[in-house]
Motif scaffolding. Structure first.
Motif, short mmCIF file in Angstrom:
data_model
loop_
_atom_site.label_atom_id
_atom_site.label_comp_id
_atom_site.label_asym_id
_atom_site.label_seq_id
_atom_site.Cartn_x
_atom_site.Cartn_y
_atom_site.Cartn_z
N UNK A 1 0.84 -1.20 0.00
CA UNK A 1 0.00 0.00 0.00
C UNK A 1 0.87 1.25 0.00
N UNK A 2 1.93 1.23 0.81
CA UNK A 2 2.83 2.38 0.87
C UNK A 2 3.56 2.59 -0.45
N UNK A 3 3.94 1.50 -1.10
CA UNK A 3 4.61 1.62 -2.39
C UNK A 3 3.68 2.25 -3.42
N UNK A 4 2.40 1.86 -3.38
CA UNK A 4 1.42 2.45 -4.30
C UNK A 4 1.20 3.92 -4.00
N UNK A 5 1.19 4.28 -2.72
CA UNK A 5 1.02 5.68 -2.33
C UNK A 5 2.19 6.52 -2.85
N UNK A 6 3.40 6.01 -2.70
CA UNK A 6 4.57 6.76 -3.19
C UNK A 6 4.53 6.88 -4.70
N UNK B 1 1.94 6.85 -6.77
CA UNK B 1 0.85 7.67 -7.30
C UNK B 1 0.84 9.08 -6.74
N UNK B 2 1.50 9.29 -5.61
CA UNK B 2 1.53 10.62 -5.00
C UNK B 2 0.21 11.04 -4.37
N UNK C 1 -7.99 1.69 -2.81
CA UNK C 1 -8.03 2.97 -3.52
C UNK C 1 -6.64 3.40 -3.98
N UNK C 2 -5.63 3.03 -3.22
CA UNK C 2 -4.26 3.38 -3.59
C UNK C 2 -3.69 2.43 -4.64
N UNK C 3 -4.13 1.19 -4.61
CA UNK C 3 -3.53 0.18 -5.49
C UNK C 3 -4.33 -0.09 -6.76
N UNK D 1 -15.57 3.87 5.96
CA UNK D 1 -15.43 3.72 4.52
C UNK D 1 -14.52 4.82 4.00
N UNK D 2 -13.94 4.57 2.84
CA UNK D 2 -13.03 5.53 2.22
C UNK D 2 -13.43 5.70 0.77
N UNK D 3 -13.19 6.88 0.25
CA UNK D 3 -13.57 7.17 -1.14
C UNK D 3 -12.65 8.23 -1.71
N UNK D 4 -12.61 8.27 -3.02
CA UNK D 4 -11.86 9.32 -3.68
C UNK D 4 -12.61 10.65 -3.52
N UNK D 5 -11.86 11.69 -3.28
CA UNK D 5 -12.47 13.02 -3.18
C UNK D 5 -13.24 13.34 -4.46
#
Length: 314
Positions: A24-29, A31-32, A145-147, A199-203
């Motif tokens: 997850x952290x790798x995907x965050x880095x 995608x920014x 959402x990140x991946x 829950x989480x969602x894209x802004x």
């Protein structure tokens, strides 16, 4: 169950263990993308501090997954704000956000206003009354959402014990929300916890959704997201067990009425004949009626609010 839902359950229902934190952290880095965690809170001094502490310790300091933790206080009369701030959250009071629009009471109102005081590309909502909180509740639902760029909204799923009785929590879900969804929106029948507050969602999705101001926000958001982005853009992740403070039967009745009203508007977009709920309490040797207004207001998509648009331009 629809074949489409059976397929969805096999491709869009995961466990928190399916995405290790390092991936997850790798995907965050890569995608920014940034992540905001929002806790709507009303008189939750007993639990809000532990949740904020756990998120900041495990997902801010130990690993840089979460970029901001914001508690939106909707009018607490206890020490919720002080406890949350001491634990390291940024605390914002509901009435200070978008003051030109008088605040309505209700959870959905707080979630809607939180979009104006957060900046994350991904917004993760967590109820502030959770006990024995695990950071998996955040990383589990943020991970997809990140991946996966095709996923736009992720609900947590979990066991909900009622006291010592396993699986007996979520009474409004079983008696009201699940029948409504199965009958009217069968594509959503695969959600284990459609009313869950985690829950989480894209802004980019949240800012286009209307927000029922009260308890109907979770059902309304799920139905509206289905119509806006489609079933395959929705997902759920098993994060274990959810323990929290339970409401009494009459509070559940009021919650059910608000959820039914939210569903009714989405079915017909018509006016309610009687947006009220009458319940009964024993007083002495008889019963006295108590009538409550059912939430009838919704906030427009945040993208239509001038202050939000101005902030994005700036």
């Amino acid at each position: 169950m629809l074949e489409e839902v059976e397929r969805w359950l096999s491709t869009r229902s995961w466990s928190v263990t399916d995405r290790p934190l390092h991936k997850i952290l790798a995907a965050k880095r890569a995608t920014g993308q940034t992540v905001s965690v929002v806790l709507p809170a009303l008189n939750e001094q007993e639990t809000v501090g532990d949740i904020v502490t756990a998120v900041r310790r495990d997902l801010v300091r130990q690993v840089p997954l979460v970029d901001e933790v914001v508690v939106v206080d909707s009018g607490s009369t206890d020490r919720t704000s002080e406890v949350a701030a001491a634990a390291g959250a940024r605390v914002v009071h509901r009435d200070e956000i978008l003051p030109r629009i008088p605040a309505a009471p209700g959870k959905g109102e707080v979630l809607w206003r939180s979009l104006l005081v957060t900046s994350g590309d991904i917004v993760c909502f967590v109820d502030a009354d959770l006990r024995e909180f695990s950071p998996d509740f955040v990383s589990g639902i943020v991970g997809p959402l990140l991946t996966d760029p095709e996923v736009h909204l992720v609900k947590a799923m979990y066991d909900r014990p009622l006291g010592t009785a396993a699986g007996q929590g979520g009474r409004v879900t079983e008696l009201m929300a699940r029948p409504l969804l199965n009958m009217h929106w069968p594509q959503l029948a695969g959600f284990v916890q459609p009313l869950g507050g985690e829950y989480a969602a894209r802004r980019s999705l949240l800012e286009r959704l209307p927000f029922p101001v009260g308890y109907g926000v979770e059902l309304g958001m799920l139905v509206d997201a289905l119509h806006l982005v489609g079933l395959d853009a929705l997902a759920q992740v098993d994060v274990g067990v959810r323990r929290h403070r339970h409401q009494d039967g009459q509070a559940l009745g009021r919650m059910s009425a608000a959820i039914y009203r939210t569903a009714q508007l989405r079915l017909a977009r018509a006016h309610l004949v009687r947006p009220q709920l009458t319940q009964f309490e024993r007083v002495g040797n008889g019963f006295e009626p108590r009538t409550y207004s059912v939430d009838t207001e919704e906030r427009p998509p945040m993208a239509e609010i001038a202050e939000y648009a101005a902030r994005r331009v700036a």
